[in-house]
Design an enzyme around this catalytic site. Structure first.
Site, PDB file in Angstrom:
ATOM      1  N   SER A 187      46.705  40.682  36.917  1.00 21.72           N
ATOM      2  CA  SER A 187      47.387  40.942  38.185  1.00 21.72           C
ATOM      3  C   SER A 187      48.604  41.826  37.938  1.00 21.72           C
ATOM      4  CB  SER A 187      47.763  39.614  38.855  1.00 21.72           C
ATOM      5  OG  SER A 187      48.384  39.827  40.102  1.00 21.72           O
ATOM      6  N   HIS A 214      43.874  42.176  40.596  1.00 20.95           N
ATOM      7  CA  HIS A 214      44.367  42.034  41.959  1.00 20.95           C
ATOM      8  C   HIS A 214      44.849  43.402  42.442  1.00 20.95           C
ATOM      9  CE1 HIS A 214      45.404  37.525  41.069  1.00 20.95           C
ATOM     10  NE2 HIS A 214      44.108  37.770  41.094  1.00 20.95           N
ATOM     11  N   ASP A 310      45.814  32.271  38.842  1.00 22.85           N
ATOM     12  CA  ASP A 310      44.421  32.663  39.068  1.00 22.85           C
ATOM     13  C   ASP A 310      43.715  32.854  37.727  1.00 22.85           C
ATOM     14  OD1 ASP A 310      42.122  33.430  40.438  1.00 22.85           O
ATOM     15  OD2 ASP A 310      42.694  35.552  40.435  1.00 22.85           O
TER      16      ASP A 310
END
Length: 367
Positions: A187, A214, A310
Site C-alpha cells: 500500500s 492499493h 490488509d
C-alpha cells in the site's frame, strides 16, 4: 504536533485540505502556497514535517517543485492527483522522484467516500511524518539469474539496514522451484518498493507474480506499463481468463480483486469485484487467501510497506496451507503497518530489507 505545508493553485483545495487536516488535533497547517515557487519559499521558512503538493500549477509545476524539495530539503511529500490517466502518469513519476504517496483531487465532488478520504489523508500525514523516504528505486546490484544462487537477503532484525549483505552459502536446489507463485500485498509507499523489487528479478524468473497494490483504477494500467518498461520480467495489468505464466507479474486492477483458480491443466487469473464489502479494492487479504487455497505449499506471500493490516488474514490461510511468507523490515518501510501486522501475528518466516527483497524472493522459491 505535526506541521504541514499545503501547496496548490486552487484556493478551494488549499482551504479544503487545511480544514480536513486540522480536524485532527495532532496536525497543524503552518502555511499554504499557490504555486511551486511560493511553496519552496514557505517550506524553507517553516520547515514542515510533511508537504501536500499539487501537480499542475502555474510558474513552477509540482514535479519541478518536488525535485527541488528532494535535492535541497528532503521530507515526506504527498502528491494531490487527479484520477485520470494523465494524472496517474505524473503521479507515478512523482513517486519515482521521491514522493511517498498521493491523495485524490476530486474532493469537491459530493461522495459517500469523503469521510474515508478525509481519514486516509490525516492517517497518511501522521504515518509518513514518522518515516524516512525511499529514494528513486534503481537496482543496487546485478539481478540474480534463476540458475545461479542469489545472495541471501539480510534479516532486518539481525543487522542494521545499512549493513552490507553477506554472500549466501551455496544452496542445493531442486531442478524446479518448490514454489511457483508469488503474491505481493502493498500500500502506502508501494510503487517505488515494487519497482525496486521487480527490477532486480531476472527475465527467466521461474514463478508468476500477483500484486495487490492499493491504487485507484486509473493508476494501475499506467503503473503496470511503467514497470514493464524498466523490468526484465513482463509486467501487465491482470485480466480474467489469463493463464499464469512464469516470469510475468500481474497487477490487480484498481477497484477490483485479484484471485487465482485451478483449471484442468493450468492456473488462471480471476479479476472480480467480490467481495464487494472489502475495505480495500484490490485487497491483499483476498489475494493471499486465494493463492493460499489454490497453491498451498507452492505459494510465497510477500507483504511490503503500507498502512493498516490488509494481508494478515489472508496470510494466515496461505501459511496454514503450507505457503511461505516474507515481510519488509521496519527500517525500510515508508509505513510499517501491513508488514508489522504479519510480524506481530507470528506469520513472517523472514523479515527483509527492501534492497534485499528480490534476492529473498528468489531464494524463497526453493525453500
Amino acid at each position: 504536533m505535526i506541521s504541514v505545508v499545503v501547496v496548490d493553485d486552487s484556493a478551494f483545495m488549499r482551504k479544503a485540505l487545511s480544514t480536513m487536516l486540522e480536524k485532527d488535533p495532532e496536525i497543524r497547517v503552518v502555511a499554504t502556497a499557490r504555486d511551486g515557487e511560493e511553496g519552496l519559499q514557505v517550506i524553507r521558512q517553516h520547515n514542515p514535517d510533511v508537504v501536500t503538493l499539487d501537480i499542475e500549477m502555474p510558474r513552477m509545476d509540482g514535479l519541478t517543485t518536488l525535485r527541488h524539495i528532494m535535492m535541497e530539503m528532503p521530507r515526506p511529500v504527498l502528491m494531490v492527483s487527479s484520477l485520470t490517466t494523465e494524472g496517474a502518469e505524473a503521479t507515478l513519476k512523482a513517486l519515482e522522484l521521491g514522493a511517498v504517496d498521493f491523495i485524490p483531487k476530486q474532493l469537491s465532488k459530493v461522495s459517500l467516500d469523503i469521510v474515508r478520504i478525509e481519514n486516509d489523508l490525516r492517517e497518511k500525514v501522521k504515518e509518513v511524518s514518522k518515516r524516512r523516504m525511499l529514494r528513486t528505486p534503481r537496482p543496487v546490484r546485478p539481478a540474480p539469474t534463476a540458475s545461479a544462487p542469489a545472495q541471501t537477503a539480510q534479516v532486518a532484525s539481525a543487522a542494521p539496514a545499512t549493513a552490507p549483505s553477506r554472500p549466501a552459502m551455496p544452496a542445493t536446489r531442486a531442478s524446479r522451484p518448490v514454489r511457483d507463485v508469488v503474491a505481493i500485498g502493498v500500500s502506502t509507499g508501494g510503487p517505488p518498493a515494487v519497482q525496486k523489487v521487480l527490477s532486480q528479478l531476472p527475465a527467466d524468473f521461474p514463478a508468476s507474480i500477483l500484486i495487490a497494490q492499493h491504487m485507484p483504477a486509473a493508476f494501475t494500467g499506467p503503473f503496470a506499463k511503467r514497470l514493464d518498461g524498466v523490468c526484465a520480467i513482463s509486467v501487465k495489468e491482470a485480466e480474467s481468463g489469463e493463464k499464469l505464466k512464469p516470469g510475468t507479474a500481474y497487477i490487480a486492477p484498481g477497484g477490483k480483486h485479484l484471485r487465482v483458480e485451478q483449471r484442468v491443466s493450468h492456473m488462471e487469473v480471476v479479476v472480480t469485484t467480490d467481495p464487494a464489502d472489502a475495505l480495500y479494492k484490490p485487497s491483499a487479504n483476498v489475494l493471499m487467501e486465494s493463492v493460499g487455497q489454490s497453491m498451498g505449499r507452492r505459494a510465497l506471500g510477500v507483504i511490503l510497506t503500507g498502512m493498516g493490516s490488509d494481508g494478515m488474514e489472508g496470510m494466515k490461510v496461505l501459511k496454514q496451507k503450507g505457503g511461505r511468507s516474507i515481510a519488509q523490515s521496519d527500517a525500510t518501510c515508508v509505513v510499517y503497518g501491513m508488514p508489522k501486522a504479519i510480524v506481530d501475528a507470528g506469520l513472517a518466516d523472514e523479515i527483509v530489507d527492501i534492497d534485499d527483497m528480490a534476492a529473498a524472493i528468489m531464494n524463497g522459491l526453493y525453500k
